[in-house]
Structure formats: structure tokens, C-alpha cells
Motif scaffolding. Sequence first.
Motif, PDB file in Angstrom:
ATOM      1  N   GLY A   1       0.793  -1.223   0.000  1.00  0.00           N
ATOM      2  CA  GLY A   1       0.000   0.000   0.000  1.00  0.00           C
ATOM      3  C   GLY A   1       0.827   1.277   0.000  1.00  0.00           C
ATOM      4  N   LEU A   2       1.829   1.350  -0.881  1.00  0.00           N
ATOM      5  CA  LEU A   2       2.623   2.585  -0.947  1.00  0.00           C
ATOM      6  C   LEU A   2       1.762   3.774  -1.359  1.00  0.00           C
ATOM      7  CD1 LEU A   2       5.890   1.243  -2.637  1.00  0.00           C
ATOM      8  CD2 LEU A   2       5.323   1.390  -0.206  1.00  0.00           C
TER       9      LEU A   2
ATOM     10  N   ASN B   1      -1.935  -5.012   2.474  1.00  0.00           N
ATOM     11  CA  ASN B   1      -2.982  -3.990   2.412  1.00  0.00           C
ATOM     12  C   ASN B   1      -4.095  -4.213   3.423  1.00  0.00           C
ATOM     13  OD1 ASN B   1      -2.003  -2.498  -0.132  1.00  0.00           O
ATOM     14  ND2 ASN B   1      -2.141  -4.624  -0.829  1.00  0.00           N
ATOM     15  N   GLN B   2      -3.702  -4.472   4.653  1.00  0.00           N
ATOM     16  CA  GLN B   2      -4.660  -4.664   5.736  1.00  0.00           C
ATOM     17  C   GLN B   2      -4.710  -3.423   6.629  1.00  0.00           C
ATOM     18  OE1 GLN B   2      -6.623  -7.459   5.589  1.00  0.00           O
ATOM     19  NE2 GLN B   2      -5.460  -7.634   3.690  1.00  0.00           N
TER      20      GLN B   2
ATOM     21  N   LEU C   1      -0.181  -9.988   8.834  1.00  0.00           N
ATOM     22  CA  LEU C   1      -0.998  -9.015   8.121  1.00  0.00           C
ATOM     23  C   LEU C   1      -0.155  -7.763   7.934  1.00  0.00           C
ATOM     24  CD1 LEU C   1      -4.535  -9.255   9.809  1.00  0.00           C
ATOM     25  CD2 LEU C   1      -3.687 -10.426   7.768  1.00  0.00           C
ATOM     26  N   ILE C   2       0.154  -7.439   6.684  1.00  0.00           N
ATOM     27  CA  ILE C   2       0.978  -6.267   6.382  1.00  0.00           C
ATOM     28  C   ILE C   2       0.063  -5.051   6.299  1.00  0.00           C
ATOM     29  CG2 ILE C   2       2.718  -5.317   4.841  1.00  0.00           C
ATOM     30  CD1 ILE C   2       3.090  -8.128   3.713  1.00  0.00           C
ATOM     31  N   PRO C   3       0.288  -4.020   7.084  1.00  0.00           N
ATOM     32  CA  PRO C   3      -0.604  -2.857   7.059  1.00  0.00           C
ATOM     33  C   PRO C   3      -0.423  -2.011   5.804  1.00  0.00           C
ATOM     34  CG  PRO C   3       1.228  -2.456   8.550  1.00  0.00           C
ATOM     35  CD  PRO C   3       1.372  -3.878   8.072  1.00  0.00           C
ATOM     36  N   ASP C   4      -1.440  -1.255   5.494  1.00  0.00           N
ATOM     37  CA  ASP C   4      -1.408  -0.311   4.381  1.00  0.00           C
ATOM     38  C   ASP C   4      -0.443   0.821   4.744  1.00  0.00           C
ATOM     39  OD1 ASP C   4      -1.908   1.670   2.475  1.00  0.00           O
ATOM     40  OD2 ASP C   4      -3.986   1.056   2.236  1.00  0.00           O
TER      41      ASP C   4
ATOM     42  N   SER D   1       1.921   4.122   7.754  1.00  0.00           N
ATOM     43  CA  SER D   1       3.370   4.394   7.728  1.00  0.00           C
ATOM     44  C   SER D   1       4.161   3.293   8.420  1.00  0.00           C
ATOM     45  CB  SER D   1       3.675   5.755   8.392  1.00  0.00           C
ATOM     46  OG  SER D   1       2.988   6.795   7.747  1.00  0.00           O
ATOM     47  N   THR D   2       3.692   2.058   8.270  1.00  0.00           N
ATOM     48  CA  THR D   2       4.294   0.918   8.959  1.00  0.00           C
ATOM     49  C   THR D   2       4.568  -0.209   7.974  1.00  0.00           C
ATOM     50  OG1 THR D   2       3.119   1.463  11.012  1.00  0.00           O
ATOM     51  CG2 THR D   2       3.994  -0.764  10.816  1.00  0.00           C
TER      52      THR D   2
END
Length: 475
Positions: free
Chosen positions: A200-201, A404-405, A425-428, A433-434
Motif C-alpha cells: 500500500g505505498l 494492504n490490511q 498481516l501487512i498494514p497499508d 506508515s508501517t
Amino acid sequence: MADSLLAPPQHGCKEYSKLERRICTCEDLSSRFRVTSRRFTQQYSQIYAVRLMATRPVLERAAKKKWGDDIFIQKLMDVKTGLRCCVLGTLFKAMPLQPSILKEISEEQGLNPLPAQARLTSDEDCLILEDESQRIALTGVIPVSKSVTGAVIALVGQELSSGRFEVEDYTYCGIPPQDIISLDSCLQQGEDRFVLLVSGLGVGRSSRDPLPLQLLIDTVSGQLGGPFVQEMCSKIVRVIVAGNALSEETKVDKKERGSKLLTRKVDAISCEAVKELDELLTQLASCVPVDVMPGANDPANYLLPQQPFSSCMFPETAQYSTMHLATNPFHSVIGGVSFLGTSGQSISDIYQFSNTENRLDILEHTLVCNHLAPTAPDTLGCVPYFKEDPFVIKNCPNVFYAGNQPLFQSRFVIGDEGQQTLLILIPDFCKTSTCVLVNLRTLECQPMSFGSELTGIEEECLQVKIDGAETMDKS
């Protein structure tokens, strides 16, 4: 004054050692996600039959393990009323709130588009089991609200006089078998190596703050941070960009209605966004290997599995051998550790069509079901396969992730046969900003956040936080 500035450090000053980027072996195992034939004449019904055929042996073993070897497994066409037995099949969830184009064009009030809803479940939902022979409606202990279409399941119960199958108990395939890890020699010697996961860049978003992304690139490339951060980042052997590198705003140009992604006649806003993304990826690829997966917002095919970006989109980054354009889903082995993940479409789709609140539970459920995208092709678009289902998980990965979570979550699960998998779960990144750092040696992960705050009227403090540790550089 000039001589003193250019003089070597005085006696007693600590001399900075030169840090070199560590390396690890990497193997791409995503060949099954490459679409070689673009024929769309076949029906989607075949993919369910292939899915059930591929998972039936695993499902039978799971059923016998749970209910004993003497369990009576039958096909639906052979089920007798009142006779307790075990049946295997694919779930279908009938949902009145599920969008239907036929319903919209047949009802006059449905001509106007319905408002988007976060959840489409209701009390009127019901489950149906389907195998190669027929269908049967289900009742009993099976949780309707948490189930989704496409999951392969084994049920124990009996057929009622009403024609429904009353479920007494159920089981899924379970966590698939796992290959023995053959770590690189550096990891066997106790050295740490890291893989950075980011998604989610959001390049091209009008309200995007470009500072956190630039801080991420500068930190990974060793241009930012103190000795602790620079030492850790020098051990990052690979960066995986898990989808949505571009913003959703780049899909359609607001000025030219109908101007879609990278059209020939109209200069879409995505062209400038792709150019900016190329410049950012060049900074990363110049110092570390990068895998770029497409996502729902990116200029790639809509149907899963999404194919890699065209290299002509990134003329600057494509000159680096460290740039790797990957598929979605993406399967790779880094340093002997197996990574398998998606850009998050399947998790978001299951979240919309079930009542499961924790998305990490959804990710674990897909692993237990042995399938990356069980709701495809019912509510999630996918290629109409008829010979094999590439989304079936035959070998359990060491790291299983979804991009994109809404927020970062992780969990370590252990299977009945000793399988060990790290769920992430990879955050957006554009919203949080993580990103996430994964230690290949210990399979531990930690969030890595970037941001800025004003500590004074004219002073800005740049922050990089890594799992509680914080480094601070003043500009």
C-alpha cells in the motif's frame, strides 16, 4: 576553520565501520501462477471439481484422523435418510445481500447502484454442500456466518426426512505438510538476516504524505538512522512490495471521465504516478533486491492470479538486476525460508462475506482450508482454470502473509505434525506508515514505523520506530 572541518576525527572519537549489504539466496516458485493460456471459453464450474479432486485425499485423511478409520465416507448421491455418514464437498453460501447483476436488471428499483456495504451477511444466509454428483442443504452445528463459498469441507451427520443434511461435526483439510527448512549457511551460524514486507505505498494519492515513504527508502538504503538502525538495515536481504504501489485515485482521471489506466489517447494520471514509482523503486533496487507484486489498485489484470508488471513501466528500475516483477500470489524461498502471500484481495473478500472480525483468523482459515482464495471465482475474480487450481496450498509455507490490511498483526501457528508458520498481516503503508521486518533465522517479526512530529515552531524531528526502539534525527 576549513582545515579543522576537513581534519580526521580527533583522538578518542569512535571510527565508523563501513557496513556492507548482506545477501541470501532466493528462488522464485511462482511458476504455477503464471498464465500461459489466455483462453476464456471454458466454464468456471470445472475449477470447483478440480479443487475438490485435489484436496479430497487430504480431506479424507483429516476426517479419519478426527472420527476414526471406520468412518463411513459417502458421496451425496449415495446418502440414505437417517443413516449416519461422512460426506465431502465444497460449500456454497446463499446470501440474499450478495450483489447480482441479474437481480439489478430484472427489478426496476435495482437499476440505481446500491450503496457499498462493508459486510453482506444476514440472518437469512444458508449453506449448501456440493460434490461431483449433486447438492444438499445443510443444517446443524456448522457456523453459517463464518463460512464462505468455495471452502472444501468434511461433514459428519445424517440426512433428514426434509431433505436437509444435519451436521453433527465438521473438519477442514488442516494445515498442509511442511518441507524441512534448509537454511543458508549464514543463518545456520547464528547470523540474522531480514526480509522487509511493505504494501500500500499509494503513490499518486493526492492527500499522501511523501515523507514516511522517503524515510523508509532512506533507512533501508543506509542514509538515515543511528548505528543500531543502520546495522539492522544492512541485514535486510530483500524487500517485498505486496501490492497497491499505486493509489486507487490513479484508476480513473477525474478531469477526463473514462480515462483509465495507461490509455493511449488520454494522458491518465497513472502515467505520472508510475513515473514517480519508478524513481522510488530505483532508490531501493540500487541497494537491495526488490520483489514488486501487483494489487487491486495497480495497472495489472483484474483476475487472479495477477501477472507481473510490464518492465517497460519502470525504465529506470528495470536496469537493475535486483528488480524482480512478481505475480500475485507470490511464492518464494529466501535463505531457505518459504514465503507465500497475496496482496490481500482474498482476505478482504472473505471479511466482506463473513462475520469473522479478526482478519488474522481469516488468514489462518485459508491456510487450514489449503486454499489461497476460496471465494474465487464466486465473489473474487480469477482465471477460469479447468485442469488445475493453482491456489491450492500443497506445502505449508514458513511465512504466510497478506498485504494492504488495516493494521499490523502476526501470529505463530503450529500444526498437528509440527508445522510452524508465521502469519502476518501487512498494514497499508500509505495509511499507517508501517512495514514489517521478518527475521529469517528466528521467524520473528516486528513492525517498523516512520513518521515526523513538530517539536518546535521551526524544528522538525524525524522518527523511525522499530518494535519499541526509536531513533531520532533532527533536520
